[in-house]
Design an enzyme around this catalytic site. Structure first.
Site, PDB file in Angstrom:
ATOM      1  N   ALA A   1       0.832  -1.204   0.000  1.00 56.89           N
ATOM      2  CA  ALA A   1       0.000   0.000   0.000  1.00 56.89           C
ATOM      3  C   ALA A   1       0.865   1.252   0.000  1.00 56.89           C
ATOM      4  CB  ALA A   1      -0.934  -0.009   1.211  1.00 56.89           C
ATOM      5  N   TYR A   2       1.926   1.229   0.767  1.00 58.43           N
ATOM      6  CA  TYR A   2       2.859   2.360   0.783  1.00 58.43           C
ATOM      7  C   TYR A   2       3.447   2.574  -0.609  1.00 58.43           C
ATOM      8  CZ  TYR A   2       7.213   4.916   1.665  1.00 58.43           C
ATOM      9  OH  TYR A   2       8.238   5.828   1.612  1.00 58.43           O
ATOM     10  N   ALA A   3       3.955   1.493  -1.221  1.00 56.96           N
ATOM     11  CA  ALA A   3       4.581   1.603  -2.537  1.00 56.96           C
ATOM     12  C   ALA A   3       3.584   2.087  -3.583  1.00 56.96           C
ATOM     13  CB  ALA A   3       5.185   0.260  -2.947  1.00 56.96           C
TER      14      ALA A   3
END
Length: 237
Positions: free
Chosen positions: A148-150
């Site tokens: 999700a961060y990426a």
């Protein structure tokens, strides 16, 4: 006429704090946003840096920040979107909420600030005006534990292209994509050695390298719509 300030979101610690301090050393007025109160903020305030608390995890928090930003300044020289949340993925019932929070911090906040603070940049009396998105090396590589961060950092990288096209030629919009710039407290030498081995340069360069990269973008009148990789040649490994 006084100089227009540079806004750095998430400027209370690590890379954001370092850049804020160096820019003040160079004579720039600086405004930072911060998520929670911490002792380091007193030192920044003592140096004349304006600090605005902000909760970018909700759209209401983003809009509230914009109102208070306008109450603080009528113009901006640059906006550096550094606010970030290094949250790992989760498989429990909070997975969707986690993704939505990262989306708001990494994409919605820069999107809304860029839209609603455009006039503050255009009111700057200087010939150069900049927006800089701090993305991440993993935006192009992906991540097994931080998908999700990426993904949301990749979205921010794409917003760089859209806003660069929308705002040219009066405002330059670029991104910086760092990887392994500095260690965290508690990282031991074994971890540091493993981290250094990931890049062709074999270094953990420290936050000064991000200030240098930011200065390049702020000083260059002929660069827009790019992502500047600052990763020590990880793609060569």
């Amino acid at each position: 006429m006084s100089a227009s300030p540079i806004l750095i979101t998430g400027g209370a610690q690590r890379l954001g704090r370092h850049c804020a301090e160096r820019l003040v050393d160079e004579g720039h007025p600086v405004i930072i946003s911060y998520r929670r109160e911490r002792p380091a903020l007193d030192a920044l305030r003592a140096r004349g840096i304006v600090t605005l608390r902000a909760d970018f995890a909700s759209e209401a928090g983003i809009q509230d920040f914009l109102v208070r930003l306008r109450a603080e300044t009528s113009s901006l020289r640059a906006i550096v979107h550094n606010a970030s949340d290094w949250a790992p993925d989760t498989t429990d019932d909070d997975a969707g909420e986690n993704f939505e929070r990262l989306f708001r911090v990494h994409m919605l906040a820069p999107y809304l600030i860029n839209l609603h603070a455009r006039d503050l940049l255009e009111a700057c009396g200087e010939p150069m005006r900049d927006i800089v998105h701090m993305t991440d090396y993993v935006a192009r590589k992906g991540s097994r534990k931080h998908a999700a961060y990426a993904a949301t950092k990749a979205g921010l990288e794409n917003l760089t292209l859209s806003f660069a096209a929308m705002y040219a030629p009066s405002i330059q919009v670029n991104a910086i994509a760092p990887a392994m710039i500095m260690l965290n407290e508690g990282d031991d030498e074994a971890y540091a050695e493993k981290a250094r081995a990931k890049s062709a340069m074999g270094l953990i360069p420290g936050p000064g390298i991000i200030h240098q990269s930011l200065r390049y973008l702020l000083d260059n009148r002929y660069v827009t719509g790019i992502t500047l990789p600052v990763d020590g040649g990880r793609h060569l490994r």
